[in-house]
Design an enzyme around this catalytic site. Structure first.
Site, PDB file in Angstrom:
ATOM      1  N   ARG A 212      11.740  -5.248   5.003  1.00 60.18           N
ATOM      2  CA  ARG A 212      11.338  -3.898   4.576  1.00 60.18           C
ATOM      3  C   ARG A 212      12.150  -2.823   5.296  1.00 60.18           C
ATOM      4  NH1 ARG A 212       5.158  -1.822   4.851  1.00 60.18           N
ATOM      5  NH2 ARG A 212       5.358  -2.025   7.108  1.00 60.18           N
TER       6      ARG A 212
ATOM      7  N   ARG B 232     -10.048   0.944   9.072  1.00 60.10           N
ATOM      8  CA  ARG B 232      -9.521  -0.377   9.433  1.00 60.10           C
ATOM      9  C   ARG B 232     -10.514  -1.198  10.239  1.00 60.10           C
ATOM     10  NH1 ARG B 232      -3.844   0.547   8.540  1.00 60.10           N
ATOM     11  NH2 ARG B 232      -2.603  -0.687   9.940  1.00 60.10           N
TER      12      ARG B 232
ATOM     13  N   ARG C 252      -0.503  -8.323  13.373  1.00 55.73           N
ATOM     14  CA  ARG C 252      -1.104  -7.344  12.450  1.00 55.73           C
ATOM     15  C   ARG C 252      -1.904  -8.052  11.359  1.00 55.73           C
ATOM     16  NH1 ARG C 252       4.169  -4.547  10.815  1.00 55.73           N
ATOM     17  NH2 ARG C 252       2.916  -3.351   9.355  1.00 55.73           N
TER      18      ARG C 252
ATOM     19  N   ARG D 104      11.156  -0.551  10.665  1.00 49.29           N
ATOM     20  CA  ARG D 104      10.072  -0.238  11.598  1.00 49.29           C
ATOM     21  C   ARG D 104      10.041  -1.241  12.743  1.00 49.29           C
ATOM     22  NH1 ARG D 104       4.638   0.747   8.223  1.00 49.29           N
ATOM     23  NH2 ARG D 104       3.837  -0.314  10.061  1.00 49.29           N
TER      24      ARG D 104
ATOM     25  N   LYS E 178       0.840  -1.214   0.000  1.00 48.91           N
ATOM     26  CA  LYS E 178       0.000   0.000   0.000  1.00 48.91           C
ATOM     27  C   LYS E 178       0.873   1.261   0.000  1.00 48.91           C
ATOM     28  CE  LYS E 178      -2.089  -1.028   3.930  1.00 48.91           C
ATOM     29  NZ  LYS E 178      -1.570  -2.355   4.321  1.00 48.91           N
TER      30      LYS E 178
HETATM   31  P1  AMP Z   1       0.456   0.792   9.100  1.00 44.36           P
HETATM   32  O1  AMP Z   1       1.541   1.799   8.902  1.00 44.36           O
HETATM   33  O2  AMP Z   1      -0.752   1.089   8.274  1.00 44.36           O
HETATM   34  O3  AMP Z   1       0.968  -0.622   8.908  1.00 44.36           O
HETATM   35  O4  AMP Z   1      -0.013   0.899  10.632  1.00 44.36           O
HETATM   36  C1  AMP Z   1       0.913   0.682  11.680  1.00 44.36           C
HETATM   37  C2  AMP Z   1       0.162   0.615  13.001  1.00 44.36           C
HETATM   38  O5  AMP Z   1      -0.502   1.857  13.247  1.00 44.36           O
HETATM   39  C3  AMP Z   1      -0.929  -0.436  13.074  1.00 44.36           C
HETATM   40  O6  AMP Z   1      -0.426  -1.724  13.446  1.00 44.36           O
HETATM   41  C4  AMP Z   1      -1.842   0.153  14.175  1.00 44.36           C
HETATM   42  O7  AMP Z   1      -1.255  -0.028  15.462  1.00 44.36           O
HETATM   43  C5  AMP Z   1      -1.785   1.647  13.863  1.00 44.36           C
HETATM   44  N1  AMP Z   1      -2.823   2.074  12.899  1.00 44.36           N
HETATM   45  C6  AMP Z   1      -2.617   2.574  11.648  1.00 44.36           C
HETATM   46  N2  AMP Z   1      -3.779   2.910  11.062  1.00 44.36           N
HETATM   47  C7  AMP Z   1      -4.750   2.599  11.949  1.00 44.36           C
HETATM   48  C8  AMP Z   1      -6.175   2.713  11.932  1.00 44.36           C
HETATM   49  N3  AMP Z   1      -6.824   3.196  10.865  1.00 44.36           N
HETATM   50  N4  AMP Z   1      -6.846   2.292  13.028  1.00 44.36           N
HETATM   51  C9  AMP Z   1      -6.213   1.816  14.122  1.00 44.36           C
HETATM   52  N5  AMP Z   1      -4.860   1.678  14.200  1.00 44.36           N
HETATM   53  C10 AMP Z   1      -4.130   2.077  13.132  1.00 44.36           C
END
Ligand code: AMP
Length: 219
Positions: free
Chosen positions: A130, A91, A174, A163, A13
């Site tokens: 990554r 989400r 996740r 990360r 993404k």
């Molecule tokens: P991402 O960068 O999209 O992989 O998100 C990393 C982390 O941020 C996730 O594992 C969640 O802890 C938090 N997070 C990101 N977007 C959301 C969302 N829309 N709702 C809840 N938690 C989020």
């Protein structure tokens, strides 16, 4: 034009959003990036959400929605013809409902959604390798798309980071969370727009080509 790119963690993404931002003048609204920036700036919100990011669990809905709304308000006020990508939002079912209300209130609609489908076994392998640029956000993979110079971004020269949630046990958490909510998110999008299924097992450029080929066609 408002689009959403959704799919499991590691499906690409961020990479595809980065390309659309650079090549098609989109702006990316990534809730993950927004939350990480709150954590690294030690804001009140950052301190509240850190434990969720560290463990790979979702941040509670009520902490997300205000941040998204504030960012959308700013973007809508700043651009007369906005090209926006929602990356990683919504989400959960509740976030879907909240987004529906926000879009209605602001007179906006979702134009397209792209679901990046990928073999789940590949995700852990991808995410462990990554690296992300600490400055411009460009995404690398040490095996599939390494930087030209060790640990430095080809684009801006900044240091690449691994990360803290790209560790195997957190990645599995996740992916589990993603699987729990995917059906409600799909049904949210399918009630509002066309969902395009994209084969994200392909090369980055082929995935990009597939997305762009569906971006501007009349539905
Ligand atoms: P991402 O960068 O999209 O992989 O998100 C990393 C982390 O941020 C996730 O594992 C969640 O802890 C938090 N997070 C990101 N977007 C959301 C969302 N829309 N709702 C809840 N938690 C989020």
């Amino acid at each position: 034009m408002i689009i959403s790119i959704f799919g499991p963690p590691g499906s690409g993404k961020g990479t595809q959003s980065y390309l659309l931002t650079n090549r098609e003048n989109f702006i990316q609204l990534s809730t993950g990036d927004m939350l990480r920036s709150e954590v690294s700036n030690n804001t009140d919100l950052g301190m509240k959400v850190k434990k969720y990011l560290d463990s790979g669990k979702l941040v509670p809905d009520e902490l997300i929605i205000d941040v998204v709304k504030a960012r959308l308000d700013t973007l809508v006020a700043s651009y007369s013809s906005l090209r926006l990508i929602f990356d990683g939002f919504p989400r959960t079912e509740k976030q879907c409902l909240m987004l529906a209300d926000i879009l209605t209130d602001m007179g906006l609609s979702m134009d397209r959604a792209f679901l990046l489908n990928i073999d789940l076994e590949d995700l852990v392998r991808r995410l462990v390798a990554r690296r992300v640029c600490s400055s411009c956000g460009k995404v690398y993979n040490l095996v599939l798309s390494p930087p030209l110079k060790d640990n430095l971004c080809d684009n801006c020269g900044a240091v690449l980071i691994h990360r803290s949630d790209d560790q195997e046990n957190i990645i599995r958490e996740r992916i589990k969370t993603y699987s729990e909510f995917i059906d409600s998110i799909k049904s949210f999008f399918s009630n509002r727009t066309t969902i395009f299924d994209i084969d994200a097992n392909q090369s980055i450029e082929n995935v990009y080509r597939d997305i762009v080929s569906k971006l501007f066609i009349k539905k």
